[in-house]
Design a protein around this motif. Structure first.
Motif, PDB file in Angstrom:
ATOM      1  N   PRO A  24     -20.202   7.796  -4.783  1.00  0.00           N
ATOM      2  CA  PRO A  24     -20.358   8.174  -3.371  1.00  0.00           C
ATOM      3  C   PRO A  24     -20.910   7.044  -2.515  1.00  0.00           C
ATOM      4  N   ALA A  25     -21.878   6.269  -3.031  1.00  0.00           N
ATOM      5  CA  ALA A  25     -22.478   5.187  -2.244  1.00  0.00           C
ATOM      6  C   ALA A  25     -21.445   4.097  -1.968  1.00  0.00           C
ATOM      7  N   LEU A  26     -20.660   3.759  -3.017  1.00  0.00           N
ATOM      8  CA  LEU A  26     -19.618   2.746  -2.827  1.00  0.00           C
ATOM      9  C   LEU A  26     -18.551   3.247  -1.870  1.00  0.00           C
ATOM     10  N   SER A  27     -18.232   4.532  -1.919  1.00  0.00           N
ATOM     11  CA  SER A  27     -17.252   5.104  -0.999  1.00  0.00           C
ATOM     12  C   SER A  27     -17.750   5.027   0.436  1.00  0.00           C
ATOM     13  N   THR A  28     -19.032   5.337   0.645  1.00  0.00           N
ATOM     14  CA  THR A  28     -19.611   5.252   1.990  1.00  0.00           C
ATOM     15  C   THR A  28     -19.582   3.817   2.492  1.00  0.00           C
ATOM     16  N   PHE A  29     -19.958   2.877   1.615  1.00  0.00           N
ATOM     17  CA  PHE A  29     -19.929   1.471   2.011  1.00  0.00           C
ATOM     18  C   PHE A  29     -18.508   1.035   2.340  1.00  0.00           C
ATOM     19  N   ALA A  30     -17.534   1.410   1.504  1.00  0.00           N
ATOM     20  CA  ALA A  30     -16.147   1.010   1.736  1.00  0.00           C
ATOM     21  C   ALA A  30     -15.627   1.559   3.053  1.00  0.00           C
ATOM     22  N   ALA A  31     -16.032   2.799   3.381  1.00  0.00           N
ATOM     23  CA  ALA A  31     -15.512   3.431   4.586  1.00  0.00           C
ATOM     24  C   ALA A  31     -16.158   2.898   5.860  1.00  0.00           C
ATOM     25  N   SER A  32     -17.439   2.503   5.785  1.00  0.00           N
ATOM     26  CA  SER A  32     -18.170   2.169   7.013  1.00  0.00           C
ATOM     27  C   SER A  32     -18.585   0.706   7.137  1.00  0.00           C
ATOM     28  N   ALA A  72       0.825  -1.200   0.000  1.00  0.00           N
ATOM     29  CA  ALA A  72       0.000   0.000   0.000  1.00  0.00           C
ATOM     30  C   ALA A  72       0.866   1.260   0.000  1.00  0.00           C
ATOM     31  N   ARG A  73       2.012   1.216   0.676  1.00  0.00           N
ATOM     32  CA  ARG A  73       2.896   2.383   0.707  1.00  0.00           C
ATOM     33  C   ARG A  73       3.504   2.652  -0.661  1.00  0.00           C
ATOM     34  N   PHE A  74       3.624   1.602  -1.473  1.00  0.00           N
ATOM     35  CA  PHE A  74       4.168   1.772  -2.822  1.00  0.00           C
ATOM     36  C   PHE A  74       3.060   1.990  -3.853  1.00  0.00           C
ATOM     37  N   GLY A  75       1.815   2.174  -3.383  1.00  0.00           N
ATOM     38  CA  GLY A  75       0.704   2.467  -4.281  1.00  0.00           C
ATOM     39  C   GLY A  75       0.147   1.266  -5.015  1.00  0.00           C
ATOM     40  N   GLN A  76       0.508   0.071  -4.618  1.00  0.00           N
ATOM     41  CA  GLN A  76       0.012  -1.133  -5.277  1.00  0.00           C
ATOM     42  C   GLN A  76      -1.237  -1.622  -4.521  1.00  0.00           C
ATOM     43  N   ASP A  77      -2.335  -0.867  -4.698  1.00  0.00           N
ATOM     44  CA  ASP A  77      -3.521  -1.094  -3.878  1.00  0.00           C
ATOM     45  C   ASP A  77      -4.142  -2.471  -4.072  1.00  0.00           C
ATOM     46  N   GLN A  78      -4.254  -2.925  -5.295  1.00  0.00           N
ATOM     47  CA  GLN A  78      -4.921  -4.203  -5.524  1.00  0.00           C
ATOM     48  C   GLN A  78      -4.123  -5.359  -4.916  1.00  0.00           C
ATOM     49  N   GLU A  79      -2.794  -5.340  -5.106  1.00  0.00           N
ATOM     50  CA  GLU A  79      -1.965  -6.387  -4.509  1.00  0.00           C
ATOM     51  C   GLU A  79      -2.007  -6.291  -2.981  1.00  0.00           C
ATOM     52  N   ALA A  80      -2.022  -5.056  -2.465  1.00  0.00           N
ATOM     53  CA  ALA A  80      -2.101  -4.865  -1.018  1.00  0.00           C
ATOM     54  C   ALA A  80      -3.416  -5.408  -0.471  1.00  0.00           C
ATOM     55  N   ASP A 118      -8.093  -3.461   9.264  1.00  0.00           N
ATOM     56  CA  ASP A 118      -9.415  -2.926   8.927  1.00  0.00           C
ATOM     57  C   ASP A 118      -9.352  -1.518   8.342  1.00  0.00           C
ATOM     58  N   GLU A 119      -8.624  -0.632   9.002  1.00  0.00           N
ATOM     59  CA  GLU A 119      -8.585   0.758   8.532  1.00  0.00           C
ATOM     60  C   GLU A 119      -7.939   0.877   7.161  1.00  0.00           C
ATOM     61  N   LEU A 120      -6.866   0.109   6.948  1.00  0.00           N
ATOM     62  CA  LEU A 120      -6.198   0.195   5.651  1.00  0.00           C
ATOM     63  C   LEU A 120      -7.066  -0.383   4.544  1.00  0.00           C
ATOM     64  N   ILE A 121      -7.755  -1.484   4.825  1.00  0.00           N
ATOM     65  CA  ILE A 121      -8.661  -2.060   3.818  1.00  0.00           C
ATOM     66  C   ILE A 121      -9.746  -1.053   3.458  1.00  0.00           C
ATOM     67  N   THR A 122     -10.300  -0.416   4.469  1.00  0.00           N
ATOM     68  CA  THR A 122     -11.348   0.580   4.217  1.00  0.00           C
ATOM     69  C   THR A 122     -10.814   1.745   3.374  1.00  0.00           C
ATOM     70  N   ALA A 123      -9.607   2.192   3.699  1.00  0.00           N
ATOM     71  CA  ALA A 123      -9.020   3.308   2.948  1.00  0.00           C
ATOM     72  C   ALA A 123      -8.767   2.916   1.499  1.00  0.00           C
ATOM     73  N   ILE A 124      -8.275   1.705   1.285  1.00  0.00           N
ATOM     74  CA  ILE A 124      -8.016   1.257  -0.090  1.00  0.00           C
ATOM     75  C   ILE A 124      -9.319   1.150  -0.860  1.00  0.00           C
ATOM     76  N   ALA A 178      -3.330  -9.183  -0.205  1.00  0.00           N
ATOM     77  CA  ALA A 178      -2.553  -9.649   0.950  1.00  0.00           C
ATOM     78  C   ALA A 178      -3.320  -9.422   2.251  1.00  0.00           C
ATOM     79  N   LEU A 179      -3.976  -8.273   2.377  1.00  0.00           N
ATOM     80  CA  LEU A 179      -4.698  -7.971   3.610  1.00  0.00           C
ATOM     81  C   LEU A 179      -5.930  -8.845   3.779  1.00  0.00           C
ATOM     82  N   GLU A 180      -6.619  -9.138   2.694  1.00  0.00           N
ATOM     83  CA  GLU A 180      -7.749 -10.068   2.784  1.00  0.00           C
ATOM     84  C   GLU A 180      -7.259 -11.466   3.155  1.00  0.00           C
ATOM     85  N   ARG A 181      -6.091 -11.830   2.647  1.00  0.00           N
ATOM     86  CA  ARG A 181      -5.487 -13.114   3.017  1.00  0.00           C
ATOM     87  C   ARG A 181      -5.169 -13.130   4.518  1.00  0.00           C
TER      88      ARG A 181
END
Length: 362
Positions: free
Chosen positions: A290-298, A249-257, A275-281, A260-263
């Motif tokens: 906007p609806a998907l962003s709200t769902f992803a965040a909460s 995630a620090r290198f901007g590789q969100d999908q690969e990150a 949890d927080e990093l998954i939500t941010a990604i 790994a986090l879901e794993r």
């Protein structure tokens, strides 16, 4: 905690008994506790007085005319002395007292009580304090307490196992400079150690957040390589996937990150560190809606990235009406917390999204 209280109570009782026992025994042996003390003193004084008078008669040289009365007086004194001695012999023997021994026992009791209290203080009291902490906080406190001994052992033996033990205690207790030293020495002895690789890598990668000294591009690349290598050596260890996700995630590789986090969450369903990093990604990936962003965040951290379920139930299989879903979102239900900050257009957009997923199903 109850067992610790019971044990400490026993320590206190034993200590008090050891201190008070010789003192109480000495008090019981004191003259004022002898019921015959006064009579014994009276008879002893009478005996001494009679002996004194007899001794005085021994020194006199009575004339012949006074010899008979003197003899009668002596005989009377001797009879009275004999009766006094017989009365003394009839009394029960006085309790023997040994104030020196009592004093020694008392001091020994004080010393042992102090020792037992000290042992209780360093064994039971910390456990009472640890009982108020959660499991992770307790482990951190214990790691801090063990750190000096582990460091000394590693520096003395230079063994790989001792360096790893020192590194783990230092890392878990937040002493990251010591952790870098310990894990670095461990890797010199054996470069294929997943724990040392990934932890040293993440410490190098996040050094700027702790000290303000941002790692160079070369150091960051080297740190990422260490973390990747650890994940390859131990792919089923939750921490391998967690730290790999953070690094990617620090290198901007969100999908690969995210993969790994879901794993990580699959390997450790109770783990909440991602949890927080998954939500941010998720929010970054779905920022255009906007609806998907709200769902992803909460919601995504519990109900899955697409509402299919995770720690929480599947929202796609839900049969709740929009009104019921709104009430649950606003007020919470069971283990689900309330989200009173969701309102207006954001709440309506989320409800429309959930209703759409209900129609789509699994």
């Amino acid at each position: 905690m109850t067992l610790s209280l019971i044990l400490l109570g026993l320590v206190v009782l034993v200590a008090a008994g050891l201190v008070l026992s010789p003192l109480m025994r000495g008090a019981a042996d004191a003259p004022e506790h002898d019921p015959d003390a006064h009579e014994r003193a009276r008879l002893s004084a009478e005996r001494d007085r009679l002996y004194t008078q007899l001794a005085a008669l021994e020194g006199d040289a009575p004339e012949a005319a006074a010899q008979r009365p003197a003899l009668e007086r002596r005989a009377a004194l001797e009879r009275r002395a004999a009766l006094t001695l017989r009365a003394l012999d009839a009394l029960p023997p006085a309790a023997a007292t040994d104030t020196g021994r009592t004093r020694r026992l008392a001091w020994a009791g004080v010393a042992l009580a102090t020792l037992l209290t000290g042992v209780g203080a360093v064994t039971f009291v910390p456990r009472w304090q640890l009982a108020s902490l959660d499991a992770r906080e307790s482990q951190n406190v214990l790691a801090v307490l063990r750190l000096p001994d582990l460091k000394a052992a590693a520096e003395r033996t230079g063994s790989n196992a001792d360096y790893l033990a020192w590194g783990k205690a230092a890392f878990d207790s937040g002493n990251y400079d010591q952790a870098v030293t310990a894990y670095g020495n461990a890797l010199k002895l054996d470069p294929r150690q997943p724990e040392a690789l990934r932890r040293l890598g993440i410490l190098i990668l996040t050094r700027g957040e702790r000290s303000g000294q941002t790692p160079t591009q070369e150091e960051s690349t080297q740190a990422a390589l260490l973390i990747r290598t650890a994940a390859q050596l131990a792919p089923d260890e939750p921490e391998s996937q967690l730290l790999l996700g953070f690094a990617l995630a620090r290198f901007g590789q969100d999908q690969e990150a995210l993969t790994a986090l879901e794993r990580y969450r699959t390997l450790d369903p109770r783990g909440r560190d991602a949890d927080e990093l998954i939500t941010a990604i998720r929010a970054r990936q779905q920022g255009s809606d906007p609806a998907l962003s709200t769902f992803a965040a909460s919601c995504a951290s519990c109900h899955g990235p697409a509402g299919g379920g995770g720690l929480g139930p599947s929202l796609r299989a839900s049969t709740l009406t929009p009104e019921a879903m709104k009430a649950v979102i606003e007020h919470g239900k069971g283990t689900m917390p309330a989200f009173p900050e969701l309102s207006g257009a954001r709440l309506n957009g989320l409800l429309n999204l959930l209703e759409q997923w209900q129609k789509e199903g699994q």
